[in-house]
Design a protein around this motif. Structure first.
Motif, PDB file in Angstrom:
ATOM      1  N   THR A 123       0.823  -1.209   0.000  1.00 34.16           N
ATOM      2  CA  THR A 123       0.000   0.000   0.000  1.00 34.16           C
ATOM      3  C   THR A 123       0.858   1.260   0.000  1.00 34.16           C
ATOM      4  O   THR A 123       1.775   1.414   0.804  1.00 34.16           O
ATOM      5  CB  THR A 123      -0.939   0.018   1.215  1.00 34.16           C
ATOM      6  OG1 THR A 123      -1.751  -1.164   1.193  1.00 34.16           O
ATOM      7  CG2 THR A 123      -1.845   1.240   1.207  1.00 34.16           C
ATOM      8  N   THR A 147      -5.112   5.729  -1.100  1.00 34.41           N
ATOM      9  CA  THR A 147      -4.360   4.480  -1.000  1.00 34.41           C
ATOM     10  C   THR A 147      -4.487   3.694  -2.305  1.00 34.41           C
ATOM     11  O   THR A 147      -5.546   3.681  -2.940  1.00 34.41           O
ATOM     12  CB  THR A 147      -4.850   3.601   0.167  1.00 34.41           C
ATOM     13  OG1 THR A 147      -6.247   3.328  -0.008  1.00 34.41           O
ATOM     14  CG2 THR A 147      -4.610   4.255   1.507  1.00 34.41           C
ATOM     15  N   GLN A 190       0.522  -1.339   6.451  1.00 34.94           N
ATOM     16  CA  GLN A 190      -0.428  -1.064   7.536  1.00 34.94           C
ATOM     17  C   GLN A 190      -0.402   0.430   7.885  1.00 34.94           C
ATOM     18  O   GLN A 190      -1.452   1.052   8.053  1.00 34.94           O
ATOM     19  CB  GLN A 190      -0.073  -1.885   8.782  1.00 34.94           C
ATOM     20  CG  GLN A 190      -0.217  -3.371   8.637  1.00 34.94           C
ATOM     21  CD  GLN A 190      -1.632  -3.884   8.837  1.00 34.94           C
ATOM     22  OE1 GLN A 190      -2.572  -3.132   9.085  1.00 34.94           O
ATOM     23  NE2 GLN A 190      -1.793  -5.182   8.732  1.00 34.94           N
ATOM     24  N   SER A 207      -2.030   2.625   5.171  1.00 31.32           N
ATOM     25  CA  SER A 207      -3.490   2.532   5.244  1.00 31.32           C
ATOM     26  C   SER A 207      -4.021   3.222   6.500  1.00 31.32           C
ATOM     27  O   SER A 207      -5.060   3.883   6.459  1.00 31.32           O
ATOM     28  CB  SER A 207      -3.937   1.068   5.229  1.00 31.32           C
ATOM     29  OG  SER A 207      -3.697   0.505   3.964  1.00 31.32           O
ATOM     30  N   ALA A 208      -3.311   3.084   7.601  1.00 35.54           N
ATOM     31  CA  ALA A 208      -3.737   3.711   8.858  1.00 35.54           C
ATOM     32  C   ALA A 208      -3.758   5.222   8.745  1.00 35.54           C
ATOM     33  O   ALA A 208      -4.679   5.886   9.251  1.00 35.54           O
ATOM     34  CB  ALA A 208      -2.818   3.266   9.994  1.00 35.54           C
ATOM     35  N   CYS A 235      -6.781   6.085   6.879  1.00 33.73           N
ATOM     36  CA  CYS A 235      -7.951   5.870   7.737  1.00 33.73           C
ATOM     37  C   CYS A 235      -8.236   7.121   8.566  1.00 33.73           C
ATOM     38  O   CYS A 235      -9.374   7.585   8.643  1.00 33.73           O
ATOM     39  CB  CYS A 235      -7.703   4.658   8.638  1.00 33.73           C
ATOM     40  SG  CYS A 235      -9.066   4.230   9.742  1.00 33.73           S
ATOM     41  N   ILE A 281     -12.477   1.253  12.168  1.00 34.13           N
ATOM     42  CA  ILE A 281     -11.050   1.079  11.868  1.00 34.13           C
ATOM     43  C   ILE A 281     -10.810  -0.310  11.298  1.00 34.13           C
ATOM     44  O   ILE A 281     -10.128  -0.460  10.274  1.00 34.13           O
ATOM     45  CB  ILE A 281     -10.191   1.318  13.122  1.00 34.13           C
ATOM     46  CG1 ILE A 281     -10.251   2.799  13.525  1.00 34.13           C
ATOM     47  CG2 ILE A 281      -8.755   0.871  12.899  1.00 34.13           C
ATOM     48  CD1 ILE A 281      -9.663   3.094  14.892  1.00 34.13           C
ATOM     49  N   ARG A 282     -11.355  -1.324  11.954  1.00 30.63           N
ATOM     50  CA  ARG A 282     -11.160  -2.696  11.464  1.00 30.63           C
ATOM     51  C   ARG A 282     -11.709  -2.860  10.044  1.00 30.63           C
ATOM     52  O   ARG A 282     -11.093  -3.513   9.201  1.00 30.63           O
ATOM     53  CB  ARG A 282     -11.795  -3.705  12.417  1.00 30.63           C
ATOM     54  CG  ARG A 282     -10.957  -3.941  13.668  1.00 30.63           C
ATOM     55  CD  ARG A 282     -11.445  -5.129  14.470  1.00 30.63           C
ATOM     56  NE  ARG A 282     -12.689  -4.862  15.175  1.00 30.63           N
ATOM     57  CZ  ARG A 282     -12.765  -4.300  16.372  1.00 30.63           C
ATOM     58  NH1 ARG A 282     -11.677  -3.965  17.024  1.00 30.63           N
ATOM     59  NH2 ARG A 282     -13.928  -4.089  16.941  1.00 30.63           N
ATOM     60  N   MET A 306      -9.345  -1.091   7.603  1.00 29.49           N
ATOM     61  CA  MET A 306      -8.047  -1.771   7.527  1.00 29.49           C
ATOM     62  C   MET A 306      -8.160  -3.225   7.059  1.00 29.49           C
ATOM     63  O   MET A 306      -7.155  -3.927   6.988  1.00 29.49           O
ATOM     64  CB  MET A 306      -7.360  -1.730   8.897  1.00 29.49           C
ATOM     65  CG  MET A 306      -7.039  -0.328   9.397  1.00 29.49           C
ATOM     66  SD  MET A 306      -5.821   0.533   8.398  1.00 29.49           S
ATOM     67  CE  MET A 306      -4.361  -0.455   8.739  1.00 29.49           C
ATOM     68  N   ASN A 336      -5.631  -5.057   4.768  1.00 25.97           N
ATOM     69  CA  ASN A 336      -4.238  -5.215   5.187  1.00 25.97           C
ATOM     70  C   ASN A 336      -4.132  -6.402   6.130  1.00 25.97           C
ATOM     71  O   ASN A 336      -4.665  -6.367   7.235  1.00 25.97           O
ATOM     72  CB  ASN A 336      -3.737  -3.947   5.886  1.00 25.97           C
ATOM     73  CG  ASN A 336      -3.594  -2.801   4.925  1.00 25.97           C
ATOM     74  OD1 ASN A 336      -4.570  -2.143   4.595  1.00 25.97           O
ATOM     75  ND2 ASN A 336      -2.390  -2.563   4.461  1.00 25.97           N
ATOM     76  N   TYR A 375      -3.371  -7.117  15.247  1.00 25.82           N
ATOM     77  CA  TYR A 375      -4.532  -6.267  14.980  1.00 25.82           C
ATOM     78  C   TYR A 375      -4.976  -5.413  16.163  1.00 25.82           C
ATOM     79  O   TYR A 375      -5.257  -4.223  15.975  1.00 25.82           O
ATOM     80  CB  TYR A 375      -5.705  -7.103  14.458  1.00 25.82           C
ATOM     81  CG  TYR A 375      -5.422  -7.794  13.149  1.00 25.82           C
ATOM     82  CD1 TYR A 375      -5.178  -7.061  11.994  1.00 25.82           C
ATOM     83  CD2 TYR A 375      -5.374  -9.168  13.074  1.00 25.82           C
ATOM     84  CE1 TYR A 375      -4.910  -7.690  10.785  1.00 25.82           C
ATOM     85  CE2 TYR A 375      -5.115  -9.816  11.871  1.00 25.82           C
ATOM     86  CZ  TYR A 375      -4.880  -9.067  10.729  1.00 25.82           C
ATOM     87  OH  TYR A 375      -4.612  -9.698   9.536  1.00 25.82           O
ATOM     88  N   ILE A 402      -3.989   3.440  15.794  1.00 25.39           N
ATOM     89  CA  ILE A 402      -4.822   4.306  14.957  1.00 25.39           C
ATOM     90  C   ILE A 402      -5.724   5.171  15.834  1.00 25.39           C
ATOM     91  O   ILE A 402      -5.868   6.378  15.592  1.00 25.39           O
ATOM     92  CB  ILE A 402      -5.632   3.474  13.951  1.00 25.39           C
ATOM     93  CG1 ILE A 402      -4.683   2.774  12.969  1.00 25.39           C
ATOM     94  CG2 ILE A 402      -6.647   4.347  13.211  1.00 25.39           C
ATOM     95  CD1 ILE A 402      -5.340   1.723  12.104  1.00 25.39           C
TER      96      ILE A 402
END
Length: 147
Positions: free
Chosen positions: A31, A38, A89, A92-93, A96, A108-109, A112, A115, A122, A129
């Motif tokens: 990513t 992204t 990660q 992407s975070a 987010c 958030i989950r 994400m 990823n 996790y 985050i």
């Protein structure tokens, strides 16, 4: 044959922070941000990025050797183990939080979910985050951290 953005980053530009995981767009290790969004660099043709800003994990931190707040939060929350997926990660975070998708742990989950982390960090990733999202909210004058 056209080269993928991932191959150009790693093999021609020697920016090896972006990882080649599955090479099929299923793990998120590759990513990056292209034009502020992204992108899975293993599925993105390098030529399609011409004239657009591409940000990798190497370009995320501000000049001067400081870490980006998300990088610091990943360290603080122990949000990695082997570290292979960590660059993807983190990229992407950051998206987010920037896209205001870090309102709660479930959001958030969901954001994400593309990823994968084979080490199952996790809960720590979500905590990192939430930490940065809370800092961003406080910095913007909004009360409270995302829970």
């Amino acid at each position: 044959m056209q080269a993928t953005l991932l191959d150009v980053l790693r093999e021609r530009l020697h920016l090896t922070g972006t990882k080649k995981g599955c090479d099929h767009g299923q793990c998120g290790a590759c990513t990056v941000h292209v034009g502020g969004q992204t992108h899975l660099s293993c599925l993105t043709l390098a030529l399609s990025c011409e004239g657009r800003e591409v940000t990798t994990i190497e370009g995320l931190a501000p000049a001067g050797g400081e870490l980006h707040p998300m990088q610091a939060a990943f360290i603080e929350h122990d949000a990695f183990q082997c570290g292979y997926c960590t660059p993807g990660q983190i990229m992407s975070a950051v998206a987010c939080v920037e896209q205001a998708q870090a309102g709660n742990a479930d959001a958030i989950r969901e954001f994400m979910s593309g990823n994968l982390c084979r080490c199952a960090a996790y809960p720590q990733i979500v905590a990192a985050i939430q930490d940065v999202a809370g800092q961003s909210a406080q910095g913007a004058g909004t009360a409270g951290a995302a829970q």
